[in-house]
Scaffold this active site. Sequence first.
Site, PDB file in Angstrom:
ATOM      1  N   GLU A  50     -76.548  38.796  -6.880  1.00 38.58           N
ATOM      2  CA  GLU A  50     -75.259  38.226  -6.485  1.00 38.58           C
ATOM      3  C   GLU A  50     -74.452  37.697  -7.662  1.00 38.58           C
ATOM      4  O   GLU A  50     -73.217  37.682  -7.632  1.00 38.58           O
ATOM      5  CB  GLU A  50     -75.438  37.122  -5.441  1.00 38.58           C
ATOM      6  CG  GLU A  50     -75.902  37.620  -4.072  1.00 38.58           C
ATOM      7  CD  GLU A  50     -77.410  37.737  -3.951  1.00 38.58           C
ATOM      8  OE1 GLU A  50     -78.103  37.569  -4.982  1.00 38.58           O
ATOM      9  OE2 GLU A  50     -77.895  37.988  -2.839  1.00 38.58           O
ATOM     10  N   GLN A 113     -82.821  29.382   4.874  1.00 39.89           N
ATOM     11  CA  GLN A 113     -81.758  29.875   3.984  1.00 39.89           C
ATOM     12  C   GLN A 113     -80.438  29.141   4.160  1.00 39.89           C
ATOM     13  O   GLN A 113     -79.368  29.713   4.016  1.00 39.89           O
ATOM     14  CB  GLN A 113     -81.568  31.386   4.136  1.00 39.89           C
ATOM     15  CG  GLN A 113     -82.778  32.152   3.633  1.00 39.89           C
ATOM     16  CD  GLN A 113     -82.508  33.625   3.423  1.00 39.89           C
ATOM     17  OE1 GLN A 113     -81.693  34.215   4.122  1.00 39.89           O
ATOM     18  NE2 GLN A 113     -83.208  34.215   2.472  1.00 39.89           N
ATOM     19  N   LYS A 162     -73.044  32.370  10.655  1.00 41.32           N
ATOM     20  CA  LYS A 162     -73.381  33.653  11.279  1.00 41.32           C
ATOM     21  C   LYS A 162     -72.721  33.828  12.644  1.00 41.32           C
ATOM     22  O   LYS A 162     -72.146  34.873  12.944  1.00 41.32           O
ATOM     23  CB  LYS A 162     -74.900  33.756  11.426  1.00 41.32           C
ATOM     24  CG  LYS A 162     -75.318  35.039  12.109  1.00 41.32           C
ATOM     25  CD  LYS A 162     -76.822  35.222  12.135  1.00 41.32           C
ATOM     26  CE  LYS A 162     -77.144  36.625  12.660  1.00 41.32           C
ATOM     27  NZ  LYS A 162     -78.580  36.914  12.618  1.00 41.32           N
ATOM     28  N   MET A 470     -76.092  34.424 -32.263  1.00 44.93           N
ATOM     29  CA  MET A 470     -75.253  33.256 -32.498  1.00 44.93           C
ATOM     30  C   MET A 470     -76.100  31.996 -32.632  1.00 44.93           C
ATOM     31  O   MET A 470     -75.815  31.115 -33.443  1.00 44.93           O
ATOM     32  CB  MET A 470     -74.242  33.108 -31.354  1.00 44.93           C
ATOM     33  CG  MET A 470     -73.223  32.026 -31.579  1.00 44.93           C
ATOM     34  SD  MET A 470     -72.309  32.290 -33.107  1.00 44.93           S
ATOM     35  CE  MET A 470     -70.940  33.262 -32.520  1.00 44.93           C
TER      36      MET A 470
HETATM   37  C1  LIG Z   1     -76.296  32.088 -19.845  1.00 49.42           C
HETATM   38  C2  LIG Z   1     -76.295  31.577 -21.233  1.00 49.42           C
HETATM   39  N1  LIG Z   1     -77.430  31.053 -21.766  1.00 49.42           N
HETATM   40  C3  LIG Z   1     -77.438  30.594 -23.041  1.00 49.42           C
HETATM   41  C4  LIG Z   1     -76.312  30.641 -23.811  1.00 49.42           C
HETATM   42  C5  LIG Z   1     -76.316  30.102 -25.243  1.00 49.42           C
HETATM   43  N2  LIG Z   1     -76.043  31.195 -26.176  1.00 49.42           N
HETATM   44  C6  LIG Z   1     -74.805  31.401 -26.706  1.00 49.42           C
HETATM   45  S1  LIG Z   1     -74.751  32.742 -27.690  1.00 49.42           S
HETATM   46  C7  LIG Z   1     -76.375  33.048 -27.472  1.00 49.42           C
HETATM   47  C8  LIG Z   1     -77.031  34.230 -28.134  1.00 49.42           C
HETATM   48  C9  LIG Z   1     -76.543  35.521 -27.586  1.00 49.42           C
HETATM   49  O1  LIG Z   1     -77.398  36.540 -28.016  1.00 49.42           O
HETATM   50  P1  LIG Z   1     -76.993  38.048 -27.849  1.00 49.42           P
HETATM   51  O2  LIG Z   1     -76.591  38.306 -26.442  1.00 49.42           O
HETATM   52  O3  LIG Z   1     -78.062  38.901 -28.392  1.00 49.42           O
HETATM   53  O4  LIG Z   1     -75.663  38.159 -28.716  1.00 49.42           O
HETATM   54  P2  LIG Z   1     -75.504  38.031 -30.327  1.00 49.42           P
HETATM   55  O5  LIG Z   1     -75.083  36.632 -30.634  1.00 49.42           O
HETATM   56  O6  LIG Z   1     -76.808  38.373 -30.939  1.00 49.42           O
HETATM   57  O7  LIG Z   1     -74.425  39.008 -30.659  1.00 49.42           O
HETATM   58  C10 LIG Z   1     -76.955  32.102 -26.632  1.00 49.42           C
HETATM   59  C11 LIG Z   1     -78.390  32.066 -26.259  1.00 49.42           C
HETATM   60  C12 LIG Z   1     -75.149  31.165 -23.209  1.00 49.42           C
HETATM   61  N3  LIG Z   1     -73.983  31.208 -23.834  1.00 49.42           N
HETATM   62  N4  LIG Z   1     -75.181  31.643 -21.943  1.00 49.42           N
END
Ligand SMILES: Cc1ncc(C[n+]2csc(CCOP(=O)(O)OP(=O)(O)O)c2C)c(N)n1
Lengths: 559, 195
Positions: A50, A113, A162, A470
């Site tokens: 979802e 639910q 429902k 990041m």
């Molecule tokens: C749902 C969620 N969990 C954690 C984060 C924290 N966060 C921001 S960027 C990042 C890394 C993203 O990794 P990736 O998708 O491999 O992208 P990259 O930075 O390597 O291009 C994280 C864990 C987030 N933004 N969203």
Amino acid sequence: MRLTGARILMECLRAEGVEVFFGYPGGVVLPLYNTLGEYPDIKHVLVRHEQAAAHAADGYARVAGRTGVCLATSGPGATNLVTGITTAYMDSVPMVVLTGNVARDLIGRDGFQEADITGITLPITKHNYLLMRASEIAPAVKEAFHIASTGRKGPVLVDIPKDVFIEEAEWDGYPQGVSLRGYPIMDVPREEEVDKAAEIINAARKPIIIAGHGVVQSEAQHELVEFAERSDTPVLTTLLGISGMPEDHELSYGFLGMHGHFYANMAADRADVVIGIGMRFDDRAMGRFSDFNPTAKIVHIDIDPAEIGKNFKTHAPVNGDVKETLSRLLPQVELNRHPEWRAEIDQIMDQHPTDYVEEGTELSGPWLIQALAEATQGESTIVTGVGQHQMWAAQYYPYTKQRQWVTSGGLGTMGYEVPAAMGAQFAQDEPIWSICGDGGFQMTSQELQTVADHNLPVRFAIFNNGFLGMVRQWQELFYEHNYHSVDLGQPDFVKLAEAYGIKGVRATTRAEAMQLFRDLESYDGPVVIDFQLEREENVWPMVPAGAALSETIESAEDL
Amino acid sequence: MASRNTIVAHVEDRPGVLARVASLFRRRGFNIESLTVGHCEEPGLSRMTIVVDGDDHQVDQVCRQLFKLIDVVSVQDITYTPMVDRELALIKVSASNFNRREVLDVVEVFRADVVDVHAEALIIQVLGDEGKVDAAVKMFEQFGILEMVRTGRVAMRRGTETTKPPAISDSQQAAAAIRAMLGRRPEGVLPFASD
Ligand SMILES: Cc1ncc(C[n+]2csc(CCOP(=O)(O)OP(=O)(O)O)c2C)c(N)n1
Ligand SMILES: [Mg+2]
């Protein structure tokens, strides 16, 4: 004519011109699914989770410029939507979210639910409804679409028990209008506010425009350009404002903020008048509030009166729709020229270009986006996840058309890239490029099956650095290189794609990538591309967390 | 400088409205001193008197964020307008044959009412603005307060001015009326927010 609640709901969607919606069935919405066959003109897309239904509706809405619709069952179905609803709420995306709930006599009794989804979504919806009679459905749905798509747009949730789907009520056509006393449309600005803004703008010597998502949502690119040209004002965008200003225009100076362009951040910091248009002076864009250009006069045009003055002292508040306001402001804006100011920014741009592409054969993020831009002539719709790949896609792709750029800016939701691109693909025929993180992709890759079901030509370009890039960058720069929980194991993405019956390809060098772009031109099915990137590349420039825009750094040595 | 502000809001009389308002205050960290809600002259609407702590900027945000709720029909900050404000307290004071006379003297001074009499206690009803109720409570403390309840503040503008929501069906005029209400204090220049 008497109809069941389920039919009334579908009649409403038809009257709203809904062509597609994204959903997942369950016990309490079965009466609704039972009627779907009678409404073949309203395509129901069965997702695999979802959260994806909500992101898909969001992606569709941003690209189509219409209200997205999604549907889930009660309890876990409804709670799975929460991340998607919040993502849309933070970025003011028009969405109508439909949920089923347990039968009326079970509400409040912790029935199987049951989840209090109207309670849960109070702070993440523009408005929500729990309908206790079938006769309430038509007026509520009419209001929901109206509220979602007017003013500052946003998600509206309609929760239907429902037995209300089963109950019959009189249907005498879709309501013509709404009567919402607490919700006047505030599109037209007050004359005196426009006058005051014009006065400050005309007197400016070093003006800057910061264009936000409101420009895109109001589809005011034309008015923005005209305004900028008349007043000779350089235009920056926020992250979400990207595509609001054509980047091939000589007055376009990129976007500002944490990973914005160096020159954009400097321009914002040195301007004597900052004209915020359809944006909210968010901390990621403005840096440390207390040190943002303290001498600048601020003109703030926004549809939401609560945003004006929220974070900054505003000298000329203008409450109104962006397009409406700009067209009223234009006649009052004097023809102006600011050659010295333009030269000042141009000089910063020459000295500090955003060009961090290194020589070599390895795949680097900036290089890859540039190559993609070339291969697609800068014309593709780009959807991203959150992280380094998102910032490169924002920095290096030359956006010119409104709605060409889709990203989760406010909430920063990883995993958005797959389902949002999928939903967006229902709004256009040309292939969408989904710029994915290897981390984000793994959060919602189950939707590859939905993509396969509908043979959607999305190009999922995984920027595979094997890291939560990041986060790794922050650990490198601000936590003494102490990498923890960022080295990401992953499946073989090519095999994964193939398991879903989707074309999977891989590129490890620049030459391979170029070849791949060429090969894909003649392929019109879905593709997953595993771009194996240099692992530890960083995104530059950067405003360290809590720093001011003037403290933008361009490499680790500047720290 | 944080100070007490009085805001009057009219809301649609629907289930869940109070939860929406409460959710907003909680989420945005607004500091609510009291919130009193009840019927008003117009059927279908409820009237809230809200007392908030905060500086001009915070009060401005409270009003504007409140108005964004669809069920909120009007919001007006009446802190600096001439108004009448009242609150009511029921104070159960321990009073026996020894000191009942003294207690009653205080009751009289505050023009309060005795609404329940018992051999060991009295319930006293005090009506007045916050200052008066504060003062009364202080005086009754010497006898021993067994229990006390205070309503929040209710307030109304003096003279012919009202806080009633504009009864306008024309959306443009409604927007103008609402802007006039919302724009009263922060007109033009707004103070800086703190980080
Ligand atoms: C749902 C969620 N969990 C954690 C984060 C924290 N966060 C921001 S960027 C990042 C890394 C993203 O990794 P990736 O998708 O491999 O992208 P990259 O930075 O390597 O291009 C994280 C864990 C987030 N933004 N969203
Ligand atoms: Mg990664």
